[in-house]
Enzyme design. Structure first.
Site, short mmCIF file in Angstrom:
data_model
loop_
_atom_site.label_atom_id
_atom_site.label_comp_id
_atom_site.label_asym_id
_atom_site.label_seq_id
_atom_site.Cartn_x
_atom_site.Cartn_y
_atom_site.Cartn_z
N SER A 7 0.82 -1.20 0.00
CA SER A 7 0.00 0.00 0.00
C SER A 7 0.86 1.25 0.00
O SER A 7 1.95 1.27 0.59
CB SER A 7 -0.85 -0.02 1.27
OG SER A 7 -1.42 1.24 1.48
N TYR A 25 -1.91 0.36 10.11
CA TYR A 25 -2.17 -0.35 8.85
C TYR A 25 -0.94 -0.25 7.95
O TYR A 25 -0.44 -1.26 7.43
CB TYR A 25 -3.40 0.25 8.15
CG TYR A 25 -3.54 -0.17 6.73
CD1 TYR A 25 -3.95 -1.46 6.40
CD2 TYR A 25 -3.22 0.71 5.69
CE1 TYR A 25 -4.05 -1.86 5.07
CE2 TYR A 25 -3.32 0.32 4.36
CZ TYR A 25 -3.73 -0.96 4.07
OH TYR A 25 -3.81 -1.36 2.75
N LYS A 66 1.99 -3.19 6.57
CA LYS A 66 2.39 -3.42 5.17
C LYS A 66 3.91 -3.24 5.03
O LYS A 66 4.56 -3.99 4.30
CB LYS A 66 1.64 -2.45 4.25
CG LYS A 66 0.14 -2.70 4.17
CD LYS A 66 -0.17 -3.98 3.42
CE LYS A 66 -1.64 -4.30 3.37
NZ LYS A 66 -1.97 -5.54 2.68
N1 UFG Z 1 -12.68 10.84 3.29
C1 UFG Z 1 -13.65 11.77 3.59
N2 UFG Z 1 -14.88 11.29 3.95
C2 UFG Z 1 -15.18 9.98 4.02
C3 UFG Z 1 -14.16 9.04 3.70
C4 UFG Z 1 -12.92 9.51 3.33
O1 UFG Z 1 -13.42 12.98 3.56
O2 UFG Z 1 -16.31 9.63 4.37
C5 UFG Z 1 -11.35 11.33 2.89
C6 UFG Z 1 -10.23 10.81 3.77
O3 UFG Z 1 -10.09 11.61 4.91
C7 UFG Z 1 -9.05 10.88 2.81
C8 UFG Z 1 -9.67 10.59 1.44
O4 UFG Z 1 -11.06 10.84 1.60
O5 UFG Z 1 -8.56 12.18 2.78
C9 UFG Z 1 -9.48 9.16 0.99
O6 UFG Z 1 -9.85 8.31 2.07
P1 UFG Z 1 -10.17 6.76 1.87
O7 UFG Z 1 -10.66 6.26 3.19
O8 UFG Z 1 -11.04 6.58 0.69
O9 UFG Z 1 -8.77 6.12 1.51
P2 UFG Z 1 -7.34 6.29 2.23
O10 UFG Z 1 -6.57 7.29 1.42
O11 UFG Z 1 -7.47 6.52 3.68
O12 UFG Z 1 -6.72 4.85 2.09
C10 UFG Z 1 -6.66 4.16 0.86
C11 UFG Z 1 -6.48 2.70 1.16
C12 UFG Z 1 -5.15 2.47 1.79
C13 UFG Z 1 -4.06 3.09 0.96
C14 UFG Z 1 -4.32 4.53 0.64
C15 UFG Z 1 -3.22 4.96 -0.29
O13 UFG Z 1 -7.53 2.23 2.01
O14 UFG Z 1 -4.93 1.09 1.83
O15 UFG Z 1 -5.61 4.64 0.07
O16 UFG Z 1 -3.44 6.06 -1.02
F1 UFG Z 1 -2.90 3.06 1.63
#
Ligand code: UFG
Length: 330
Positions: free
Chosen positions: A122, A146, A150
């Site tokens: 990741s 998490y 990884k």
């Molecule tokens: N976000 C919101 N509202 C929500 C959900 C998410 O504003 O309801 C924001 C988060 O704060 C973040 C962005 O949207 O800024 C993306 O969040 P996600 O939860 O969709 O994904 P993440 O970036 O946290 O994580 C994902 C994968 C990880 C990986 C990462 C790498 O789950 O495994 O992308 O870019 F490491």
């Protein structure tokens, strides 16, 4: 490009979102697959090819039996917990399931003399990288458990490949995987989704009264986090490219898997409203713990070394396939 020789591939977590798209791609390419999955977040119906072995990775006997019965040439390892905020709250769950189980899996594949391994890593291994796009040479400094699990798994793989010259692996560092199968057969179906695109679409569907936007004070052009959203079928294709590379004698290696450009949370929300044609409600709230400001892949290495050529680098297409899947799911 199809692989020259057909392989037997054991896929842990193959009933899950990403794993099931890889099973589909391998099956369509004529490989024999067996899925090893405890179905905690995967679904039986998502396994479009091969046999499904329902068992837990922490069950060593089941793992040994699967290796002995199926006799794979290669193992792809997807099974893991993946929710960043949950890992912050319950780190031991993540160390046990993501790191502990990987040790057991590597033990089993050593015993069974499996030589080729593809690992689901990741972008979370980079933490809050200083550069965007970030290359594979950037320091590994995860900012949540998490990402740490990884990173530890990557280090274990590196050390194992140094200790055993016959064992070779590719670690793919995924950026933000989204979208679904164009024929709506498989897609993301977590019981409690946390990812932005899925939550936005579920809000559009009316399953949630509003979508929270976590943090508007990040050092980005509009204050919200920027991510590199990659379509799951392009990611699946990267796994076949990795397998071909290993099959042709490629040495152990690590690759970013993303498109090389990102979108802010606000941009994703606007695109989701456009694709669904629904002006769903949003609320700006505080930052979520463990979030990096910007995560965008430098994908030069995977393109040049594996010959990966993305076909779906289009946020609207990603959203459209995910939306079609959501609608089908009812
Ligand atoms: N976000 C919101 N509202 C929500 C959900 C998410 O504003 O309801 C924001 C988060 O704060 C973040 C962005 O949207 O800024 C993306 O969040 P996600 O939860 O969709 O994904 P993440 O970036 O946290 O994580 C994902 C994968 C990880 C990986 C990462 C790498 O789950 O495994 O992308 O870019 F490491």
């Amino acid at each position: 490009m199809p692989l020259k020789s057909k392989l037997k591939v054991l896929i842990t977590g193959g009933a899950g979102y990403i794993g099931s798209h890889v099973v589909k791609a391998l099956g369509e390419d004529g490989h024999e697959v067996a899925v090893f999955d405890n179905l905690t977040s995967g679904n039986r119906e998502a396994v479009l090819h091969g046999e499904l072995i329902v068992a837990d990775l922490l069950d060593r006997d089941a793992l040994r039996k699967a290796m002995a019965d199926f006799k794979p040439n290669a193992v792809m390892h997807f099974a893991a917990h993946i929710i960043v905020p949950e890992s912050v709250k319950d780190p031991l769950k993540y160390y046990r399931n993501n790191t502990g189980a990987t040790i057991d899996l590597l033990d089993a594949i050593q015993e069974a003399d499996v030589r080729l391994f593809v690992f689901s890593s990741s972008a979370a291994v980079y933490g809050n990288p200083e550069t965007a796009p970030v290359s594979e040479n950037a320091p590994l400094m995860p900012i949540n458990p998490y990402g740490t699990t990884k990173m530890i798994n990557e280090l274990m793989l590196r050390d194992l490949s140094l200790a055993d010259a016959g064992f070779r692996y590719v670690s793919l560092r995924y950026f933000n995987v989204a979208g679904a199968d164009a024929q709506r057969r498989i897609g993301q179906s977590y019981k409690h989704p946390t990812h932005l695109i899925t939550r936005a679409l579920k809000t559009a569907k009316g399953e949630s009264p509003k979508l929270e936007i976590f943090g508007t004070d990040y050092p980005t052009f509009d204050g919200t986090c920027i991510r590199d959203y990659v379509h799951v079928d392009d990611l699946a294709a990267a796994h076949l490219d990795a397998l071909r590379y290993l099959g042709e004698g490629g040495s152990s290696n690590v690759f970013n898997c993303g498109y090389g450009h990102g979108y802010s949370v606000r941009e994703v929300v606007a695109a989701a409203k456009k694709i669904t044609n629904i002006d769903f409600c949003t609320e700006e709230t505080g930052r979520r713990k463990g979030d990096a400001a910007v995560l965008v892949a430098d994908n030069t290495k995977i393109r040049e070394t594996l010959g990966w050529e993305p076909r779906f680098d289009d946020l609207d297409y990603i959203l459209k396939t995910a939306w079609d899947w959501e609608i089908k799911a009812g």
